[in-house]
Design a protein around this motif. Sequence first.
Motif, mmCIF file in Angstrom:
data_model
loop_
_atom_site.group_PDB
_atom_site.id
_atom_site.type_symbol
_atom_site.label_atom_id
_atom_site.label_comp_id
_atom_site.label_asym_id
_atom_site.label_seq_id
_atom_site.Cartn_x
_atom_site.Cartn_y
_atom_site.Cartn_z
ATOM 1 N N PRO A 16 0.937 -1.079 -0.276
ATOM 2 C CA PRO A 16 -0.207 -0.254 0.177
ATOM 3 C C PRO A 16 1.024 0.664 -0.551
ATOM 4 N N TYR A 17 0.469 2.571 -0.605
ATOM 5 C CA TYR A 17 0.858 3.145 -0.566
ATOM 6 C C TYR A 17 1.587 3.541 1.321
ATOM 7 N N GLN A 18 3.076 4.411 1.052
ATOM 8 C CA GLN A 18 3.239 4.673 2.002
ATOM 9 C C GLN A 18 3.692 5.852 2.861
ATOM 10 N N LYS A 19 2.562 6.601 2.262
ATOM 11 C CA LYS A 19 3.083 7.953 2.860
ATOM 12 C C LYS A 19 1.380 8.006 3.581
ATOM 13 N N PRO A 20 1.531 9.547 3.804
ATOM 14 C CA PRO A 20 -0.043 10.432 4.718
ATOM 15 C C PRO A 20 -0.726 10.722 3.803
ATOM 16 N N GLN A 21 -2.115 10.725 3.278
ATOM 17 C CA GLN A 21 -2.745 11.149 2.490
ATOM 18 C C GLN A 21 -2.901 13.183 3.180
ATOM 19 N N PRO A 22 -3.038 14.040 1.831
ATOM 20 C CA PRO A 22 -3.301 15.103 2.508
ATOM 21 C C PRO A 22 -3.842 15.755 3.762
ATOM 22 N N ARG A 23 -3.788 16.388 4.226
ATOM 23 C CA ARG A 23 -4.164 16.513 5.412
ATOM 24 C C ARG A 23 -5.416 17.083 5.408
ATOM 25 N N ASP A 24 -6.223 17.928 4.019
ATOM 26 C CA ASP A 24 -7.511 18.413 4.256
ATOM 27 C C ASP A 24 -8.529 17.563 3.059
ATOM 28 N N MET A 25 -7.958 16.603 3.631
ATOM 29 C CA MET A 25 -8.284 15.321 1.921
ATOM 30 C C MET A 25 -9.627 14.850 3.022
ATOM 31 N N ARG A 26 -11.120 15.089 1.721
ATOM 32 C CA ARG A 26 -11.644 13.968 2.398
ATOM 33 C C ARG A 26 -11.500 12.563 2.765
ATOM 34 N N PRO A 27 -12.598 12.138 3.208
ATOM 35 C CA PRO A 27 -12.924 10.192 3.530
ATOM 36 C C PRO A 27 -13.173 10.003 2.055
ATOM 37 N N ASP A 28 -13.415 8.614 1.778
ATOM 38 C CA ASP A 28 -14.110 8.111 0.447
ATOM 39 C C ASP A 28 -15.688 7.848 0.860
ATOM 40 N N MET A 29 -16.323 7.990 -0.197
ATOM 41 C CA MET A 29 -17.228 8.407 0.199
ATOM 42 C C MET A 29 -17.640 5.989 -0.372
ATOM 43 N N VAL A 30 -18.098 5.122 0.417
ATOM 44 C CA VAL A 30 -18.564 4.299 0.558
ATOM 45 C C VAL A 30 -20.226 3.766 0.581
ATOM 46 N N ILE A 31 -20.913 3.647 -0.874
ATOM 47 C CA ILE A 31 -21.943 3.137 -0.404
ATOM 48 C C ILE A 31 -22.453 1.784 -0.849
ATOM 49 N N PRO A 32 -22.539 0.952 -0.106
ATOM 50 C CA PRO A 32 -22.682 -0.633 -0.326
ATOM 51 C C PRO A 32 -23.969 -0.458 -1.208
ATOM 52 N N ASP A 33 -25.317 -0.009 -0.598
ATOM 53 C CA ASP A 33 -26.706 -0.237 -1.117
ATOM 54 C C ASP A 33 -27.081 0.909 -1.797
ATOM 55 N N ALA A 34 -25.739 1.633 -3.711
ATOM 56 C CA ALA A 34 -26.440 2.124 -3.529
ATOM 57 C C ALA A 34 -27.549 2.704 -4.658
ATOM 58 N N THR A 35 -28.432 1.132 -4.723
ATOM 59 C CA THR A 35 -29.450 0.639 -5.404
ATOM 60 C C THR A 35 -31.063 1.243 -4.668
ATOM 61 N N GLY A 36 -31.154 0.892 -3.183
ATOM 62 C CA GLY A 36 -31.725 1.646 -2.713
ATOM 63 C C GLY A 36 -32.565 -0.226 -1.693
ATOM 64 N N ARG A 37 -31.982 -1.252 -2.120
ATOM 65 C CA ARG A 37 -32.740 -2.423 -2.092
ATOM 66 C C ARG A 37 -33.354 -3.157 -1.476
ATOM 67 N N SER A 38 -31.642 -3.093 -0.238
ATOM 68 C CA SER A 38 -32.018 -2.875 1.474
ATOM 69 C C SER A 38 -33.287 -2.246 2.254
ATOM 70 N N ASP A 39 -33.671 -1.504 1.709
ATOM 71 C CA ASP A 39 -34.729 -0.316 2.733
ATOM 72 C C ASP A 39 -35.478 0.671 1.420
ATOM 73 N N PRO A 40 -36.462 0.345 1.548
ATOM 74 C CA PRO A 40 -36.766 1.687 0.192
ATOM 75 C C PRO A 40 -37.243 2.769 0.806
ATOM 76 N N ARG A 41 -37.198 2.968 2.629
ATOM 77 C CA ARG A 41 -36.997 4.650 3.088
ATOM 78 C C ARG A 41 -35.718 5.372 2.260
ATOM 79 N N LEU A 42 -34.693 4.512 1.454
ATOM 80 C CA LEU A 42 -33.245 5.392 1.553
ATOM 81 C C LEU A 42 -34.172 6.037 -0.068
#
Length: 179
Positions: A16-42
């Motif tokens: 893996p990349y060994q250096k730190p990420q930029p200080r002000d970088m925002r975290p990755d966004m991972v949405i496991p259920d992007a299609t909203g199948r698990s919960d119709p309220r989404l």
Amino acid sequence: MNKPLARRAADPERIPYQKPQPRDMRPDMVIPDATGRSDPRLWVPLSEHVALRPLQFNVTLGQYTHVMRVTKAGMIARHRHSGAVHAWVFKGRWHYLEHDWFAEEGSYIFEPPGETHTLVVPEGCSEMITLFQVTGSLMYVDPHGISTGYDDVFTRLEKARAHYSAVGLGEHYAEQFIR
């Protein structure tokens, strides 16, 4: 032939990349259920047969990304774009009254800033699902270009907050999609 496990661990391509990420970088966004199948309220309803699954509200760039699901043929909206739109059709089909092409399953569409068009799901299509990435605003207009309203990242975010609050997820549920 596979490399022995010890040699794979030392493989520079697998370190893996060994250096730190930029200080002000925002975290990755991972949405496991992007299609909203698990919960119709989404799904945030826009009307009886049109709903959106928010994926990102980029309040810095004035951009939002959502999956749109339409469950009945007909006109969805006539609108003008102030910025570019990217779309990818996952299911069903749709078109614009102003063009002779159809967006069908697997299609990618780029819509340039300034274009005004009327989104229609044709007869015979019982469900349309498309990912849209919208930059800027949608200005809703009548057939003669008279403004009837608008949406942008902020109005869509407020609709999501209100919906998530109403269905018991809490208005803060939408915060995870803000960048």
